[in-house]
Scaffold this motif. Structure first.
Motif, PDB file in Angstrom:
ATOM      1  N   PRO A 109       0.810  -1.225   0.000  1.00 16.45           N
ATOM      2  CA  PRO A 109       0.000   0.000   0.000  1.00 16.45           C
ATOM      3  C   PRO A 109       0.844   1.277   0.000  1.00 16.45           C
ATOM      4  CG  PRO A 109      -0.850  -1.599   1.580  1.00 16.45           C
ATOM      5  CD  PRO A 109       0.463  -2.116   1.121  1.00 16.45           C
ATOM      6  N   LEU A 110       2.000   1.240   0.655  1.00 11.31           N
ATOM      7  CA  LEU A 110       2.870   2.424   0.664  1.00 11.31           C
ATOM      8  C   LEU A 110       3.417   2.703  -0.732  1.00 11.31           C
ATOM      9  CD1 LEU A 110       4.839   1.765   3.967  1.00 11.31           C
ATOM     10  CD2 LEU A 110       3.005   3.428   3.606  1.00 11.31           C
ATOM     11  N   ALA A 111       3.821   1.655  -1.432  1.00  8.79           N
ATOM     12  CA  ALA A 111       4.342   1.840  -2.788  1.00  8.79           C
ATOM     13  C   ALA A 111       3.273   2.421  -3.710  1.00  8.79           C
ATOM     14  CB  ALA A 111       4.855   0.508  -3.333  1.00  8.79           C
ATOM     15  N   ASP A 112       2.032   1.991  -3.538  1.00 13.37           N
ATOM     16  CA  ASP A 112       0.946   2.530  -4.370  1.00 13.37           C
ATOM     17  C   ASP A 112       0.739   4.023  -4.083  1.00 13.37           C
ATOM     18  OD1 ASP A 112       0.588   0.036  -5.445  1.00 13.37           O
ATOM     19  OD2 ASP A 112      -1.047  -0.519  -4.084  1.00 13.37           O
ATOM     20  N   ARG A 113       0.810   4.411  -2.834  1.00 12.27           N
ATOM     21  CA  ARG A 113       0.616   5.823  -2.493  1.00 12.27           C
ATOM     22  C   ARG A 113       1.754   6.688  -3.029  1.00 12.27           C
ATOM     23  NH1 ARG A 113      -0.537   6.554   3.762  1.00 12.27           N
ATOM     24  NH2 ARG A 113      -0.706   8.731   3.020  1.00 12.27           N
ATOM     25  N   VAL A 114       2.969   6.159  -2.935  1.00 11.11           N
ATOM     26  CA  VAL A 114       4.110   6.917  -3.457  1.00 11.11           C
ATOM     27  C   VAL A 114       4.005   7.075  -4.971  1.00 11.11           C
ATOM     28  CG1 VAL A 114       6.615   6.878  -3.793  1.00 11.11           C
ATOM     29  CG2 VAL A 114       5.654   6.273  -1.559  1.00 11.11           C
ATOM     30  N   ALA A 115       3.662   5.985  -5.662  1.00 15.50           N
ATOM     31  CA  ALA A 115       3.571   6.043  -7.121  1.00 15.50           C
ATOM     32  C   ALA A 115       2.445   6.959  -7.578  1.00 15.50           C
ATOM     33  CB  ALA A 115       3.362   4.634  -7.680  1.00 15.50           C
ATOM     34  N   ALA A 116       1.401   7.091  -6.773  1.00 14.30           N
ATOM     35  CA  ALA A 116       0.273   7.942  -7.150  1.00 14.30           C
ATOM     36  C   ALA A 116       0.547   9.420  -6.914  1.00 14.30           C
ATOM     37  CB  ALA A 116      -0.976   7.520  -6.379  1.00 14.30           C
ATOM     38  N   ASP A 117       1.600   9.738  -6.201  1.00 14.52           N
ATOM     39  CA  ASP A 117       1.922  11.145  -5.937  1.00 14.52           C
ATOM     40  C   ASP A 117       2.488  11.795  -7.201  1.00 14.52           C
ATOM     41  OD1 ASP A 117       2.383  13.051  -3.389  1.00 14.52           O
ATOM     42  OD2 ASP A 117       4.040  13.335  -4.805  1.00 14.52           O
ATOM     43  N   PRO A 118       2.209  13.073  -7.403  1.00 14.97           N
ATOM     44  CA  PRO A 118       2.768  13.756  -8.588  1.00 14.97           C
ATOM     45  C   PRO A 118       4.279  13.737  -8.642  1.00 14.97           C
ATOM     46  CG  PRO A 118       1.013  15.051  -7.597  1.00 14.97           C
ATOM     47  CD  PRO A 118       1.297  13.940  -6.654  1.00 14.97           C
ATOM     48  N   HIS A 119       4.919  13.682  -7.507  1.00 15.29           N
ATOM     49  CA  HIS A 119       6.385  13.675  -7.455  1.00 15.29           C
ATOM     50  C   HIS A 119       6.841  12.567  -6.512  1.00 15.29           C
ATOM     51  CE1 HIS A 119       6.454  17.497  -9.620  1.00 15.29           C
ATOM     52  NE2 HIS A 119       5.492  17.895  -8.799  1.00 15.29           N
ATOM     53  N   VAL A 125      13.926   9.311   0.271  1.00 16.30           N
ATOM     54  CA  VAL A 125      14.668   9.053   1.513  1.00 16.30           C
ATOM     55  C   VAL A 125      13.913   8.071   2.400  1.00 16.30           C
ATOM     56  CG1 VAL A 125      15.565  10.102   3.623  1.00 16.30           C
ATOM     57  CG2 VAL A 125      15.815  11.291   1.431  1.00 16.30           C
ATOM     58  N   GLN A 126      12.609   8.297   2.556  1.00 11.44           N
ATOM     59  CA  GLN A 126      11.816   7.413   3.410  1.00 11.44           C
ATOM     60  C   GLN A 126      11.665   6.016   2.800  1.00 11.44           C
ATOM     61  OE1 GLN A 126      10.842  10.646   2.655  1.00 11.44           O
ATOM     62  NE2 GLN A 126      11.543  11.389   4.669  1.00 11.44           N
ATOM     63  N   VAL A 127      11.560   5.944   1.468  1.00 14.79           N
ATOM     64  CA  VAL A 127      11.497   4.637   0.817  1.00 14.79           C
ATOM     65  C   VAL A 127      12.793   3.881   1.044  1.00 14.79           C
ATOM     66  CG1 VAL A 127      11.405   3.451  -1.412  1.00 14.79           C
ATOM     67  CG2 VAL A 127       9.808   5.318  -0.925  1.00 14.79           C
ATOM     68  N   ASP A 128      13.909   4.582   0.950  1.00 15.26           N
ATOM     69  CA  ASP A 128      15.197   3.941   1.182  1.00 15.26           C
ATOM     70  C   ASP A 128      15.297   3.410   2.611  1.00 15.26           C
ATOM     71  OD1 ASP A 128      17.968   3.351   0.165  1.00 15.26           O
ATOM     72  OD2 ASP A 128      18.511   4.657   1.855  1.00 15.26           O
ATOM     73  N   ASP A 183      15.383   4.810  -8.957  1.00 14.98           N
ATOM     74  CA  ASP A 183      14.349   5.851  -9.007  1.00 14.98           C
ATOM     75  C   ASP A 183      13.144   5.396  -9.817  1.00 14.98           C
ATOM     76  OD1 ASP A 183      16.001   7.406  -7.494  1.00 14.98           O
ATOM     77  OD2 ASP A 183      16.625   8.742  -9.132  1.00 14.98           O
ATOM     78  N   ASP A 184      13.406   4.658 -10.882  1.00 16.32           N
ATOM     79  CA  ASP A 184      12.300   4.149 -11.688  1.00 16.32           C
ATOM     80  C   ASP A 184      11.429   3.182 -10.877  1.00 16.32           C
ATOM     81  OD1 ASP A 184      13.046   5.624 -13.879  1.00 16.32           O
ATOM     82  OD2 ASP A 184      14.226   3.999 -14.789  1.00 16.32           O
ATOM     83  N   ASP A 185      12.062   2.403  -9.995  1.00 16.65           N
ATOM     84  CA  ASP A 185      11.295   1.492  -9.145  1.00 16.65           C
ATOM     85  C   ASP A 185      10.387   2.272  -8.190  1.00 16.65           C
ATOM     86  OD1 ASP A 185      12.525  -0.754 -10.268  1.00 16.65           O
ATOM     87  OD2 ASP A 185      14.197  -0.658  -8.846  1.00 16.65           O
ATOM     88  N   ILE A 186      10.882   3.411  -7.710  1.00 14.40           N
ATOM     89  CA  ILE A 186      10.064   4.240  -6.817  1.00 14.40           C
ATOM     90  C   ILE A 186       8.896   4.853  -7.584  1.00 14.40           C
ATOM     91  CG2 ILE A 186      10.059   6.297  -5.360  1.00 14.40           C
ATOM     92  CD1 ILE A 186      12.949   5.705  -4.655  1.00 14.40           C
ATOM     93  N   ARG A 190       7.397  -0.512  -8.147  1.00 16.63           N
ATOM     94  CA  ARG A 190       7.938  -1.868  -8.216  1.00 16.63           C
ATOM     95  C   ARG A 190       8.834  -2.208  -7.030  1.00 16.63           C
ATOM     96  NH1 ARG A 190      12.101  -4.883 -10.199  1.00 16.63           N
ATOM     97  NH2 ARG A 190      11.479  -6.896 -11.103  1.00 16.63           N
ATOM     98  N   TRP A 191       9.259  -1.207  -6.282  1.00 17.78           N
ATOM     99  CA  TRP A 191      10.145  -1.479  -5.154  1.00 17.78           C
ATOM    100  C   TRP A 191       9.473  -2.399  -4.115  1.00 17.78           C
ATOM    101  CZ3 TRP A 191       8.860   0.346  -0.207  1.00 17.78           C
ATOM    102  CH2 TRP A 191       7.844   1.305  -0.143  1.00 17.78           C
ATOM    103  N   ALA A 192       8.145  -2.347  -4.035  1.00 14.28           N
ATOM    104  CA  ALA A 192       7.443  -3.243  -3.113  1.00 14.28           C
ATOM    105  C   ALA A 192       7.552  -4.692  -3.573  1.00 14.28           C
ATOM    106  CB  ALA A 192       5.979  -2.828  -3.004  1.00 14.28           C
ATOM    107  N   VAL A 193       7.468  -4.907  -4.883  1.00 13.58           N
ATOM    108  CA  VAL A 193       7.603  -6.263  -5.424  1.00 13.58           C
ATOM    109  C   VAL A 193       9.004  -6.802  -5.182  1.00 13.58           C
ATOM    110  CG1 VAL A 193       7.478  -7.659  -7.524  1.00 13.58           C
ATOM    111  CG2 VAL A 193       5.856  -5.778  -7.171  1.00 13.58           C
ATOM    112  N   ILE A 194      10.010  -5.945  -5.339  1.00 12.17           N
ATOM    113  CA  ILE A 194      11.397  -6.369  -5.133  1.00 12.17           C
ATOM    114  C   ILE A 194      11.609  -6.798  -3.677  1.00 12.17           C
ATOM    115  CG2 ILE A 194      13.789  -5.577  -5.126  1.00 12.17           C
ATOM    116  CD1 ILE A 194      13.083  -3.733  -7.460  1.00 12.17           C
TER     117      ILE A 194
END
Length: 281
Positions: A109-119, A125-128, A183-186, A190-194
Motif C-alpha cells: 500500500p505504501l508503494a501505491d501511495r508513493v507512485a500515485a503522488d505527482p512527485h 529518503v523514506q522509501v530507502d 528511481d524508476d522502481d520508486i 515496483r520497489w514493493a515487489v522487489i
C-alpha cells in the motif's frame, strides 16, 4: 393408693422412670427416621464444647468445586497480529506465519501511495529507509535459520566443541544480498515487489522453524524464535510508519498550499529538491 392399697414410694419412682425411658426411645426413633429421609447425611464433629454438624458434598457441590478447563488462547489472523505488534501487544507466531505476505501487506500500500503522488521521488529518503529495514530484518531471520541448520548438522560434535562449530558454520553460511532500488522502481511502485521477492526466499523455512520452536514464556529467560521474529518485524514497522506519516504530511501541505493560491508545481519542486538532499522542509 391402688386397689385400696396405698402406693409405695418406690413404686411411684419406678413408674416415673418407665415413662421417661419410653419418651426417650420415641424421640431417638424419630431422629433416626428423619436422618434416614435426609439425602445429605450429616457427620457430627465437636468444636470445643459446642457440637458442629457438616454435610457431605452433593453432586452440585462437586461440579462447582471441580477444576475448570483452561481457556484456550485466542487465535488471531496475521493482519490482526500485525496490528497488535504495532500496538506493542503480545503476539505469538507459529507455523501459519507467512513472511512473504507480511512484507507485501506492509510495503504494497505504501508503494501505491508513493507512485500515485505527482512527485514520487519526494519520498525517496523514506522509501530507502524502508528498503534498509526490510533488508536488515531479512538478514536477521536468515541468520536464525542458519543457526538452526548448523545445530542440526553438528549434533555429532562433542558438546565442548559444538558451540564453536555452530558459529563457524553460521559465519560461512550464505547471507542475503541487499536489494537494490532505483528511481524508476520508486516511480512505478515496483520497489514493493522487489522487497517481497527478497523476503520470499526465507518464508517457507521460517514458517517451519516457528512451527517447531518453543513458544514464548517457555524458553527459560531466552528470547524465543517468535519473539526474535517480532523484533525483526518491528524495524520494518518503524520505517513504514515514518513513510506513511511523510505521505500524509506532504498531502496535507499540498492541500494547504492550494488553498492559499501558491503554485503547487513550484512548491512540489521545492520539496523534491530538498528531499533529494535529505532535508525535510
Amino acid at each position: 393408693m391402688t386397689d385400696g392399697h396405698p402406693t409405695q414410694p418406690h413404686d411411684e419412682a419406678r413408674n416415673h422412670f418407665t415413662l421417661t425411658d419410653t419418651a426417650k426411645l420415641r424421640r431417638s426413633h424419630l431422629r433416626a427416621m428423619l436422618r434416614s429421609r435426609d439425602p445429605r447425611p450429616t457427620t457430627a464433629h465437636t468444636r470445643g464444647d459446642e457440637p458442629m454438624t457438616t454435610r457431605s458434598l452433593t453432586i452440585l457441590d462437586a461440579v462447582r468445586r471441580a477444576p475448570r478447563p483452561a481457556t484456550p488462547p485466542p487465535t488471531y489472523s496475521q493482519a490482526e497480529q500485525r496490528e497488535r505488534r504495532r500496538k506493542h501487544l503480545p503476539v505469538t507466531y507459529d507455523g501459519r506465519f507467512d513472511l512473504t505476505e507480511e512484507i507485501r501487506a506492509i510495503v504494497g500500500p505504501l508503494a501505491d501511495r508513493v507512485a500515485a503522488d505527482p512527485h514520487p521521488l519526494t519520498f525517496a529518503v523514506q522509501v530507502d529507509d524502508v528498503v534498509v529495514a526490510v533488508a536488515g530484518s531479512v538478514r536477521t531471520l536468515a541468520v536464525l535459520l542458519a543457526e538452526r541448520e548448523a545445530r542440526r548438522r553438528t549434533t555429532h560434535v562433542p558438546v565442548s566443541h559444538r558451540g564453536a562449530a555452530v558459529r563457524a558454520m553460521v559465519t560461512l553460511a550464505d547471507k542475503p544480498a541487499d536489494p537494490e532500488i532505483t528511481d524508476d522502481d520508486i516511480r512505478s511502485g515496483r520497489w514493493a515487489v522487489i522487497l517481497t521477492e527478497h523476503a520470499a526466499t526465507y518464508s517457507t523455512d521460517l514458517a517451519d522453524y516457528l512451527a517447531h520452536a518453543v513458544p514464548p514464556g517457555q524458553t527459560r529467560g531466552l528470547l524465543s524464535i517468535s519473539e526474535q521474529t517480532e523484533g525483526a518485524l518491528r524495524e520494518i514497522d518503524t520505517a513504514a510508519v515514518n513513510l506513511a506519516r511523510r505521505l500524509s504530511y506532504v498531502q496535507n501541505l499540498r492541500e494547504q498550499t492550494s488553498d492559499t493560491g501558491t503554485s503547487s508545481t513550484e512548491a512540489d519542486r521545492a520539496r523534491e529538491t530538498l528531499a533529494s538532499l535529505g532535508i525535510t522542509p
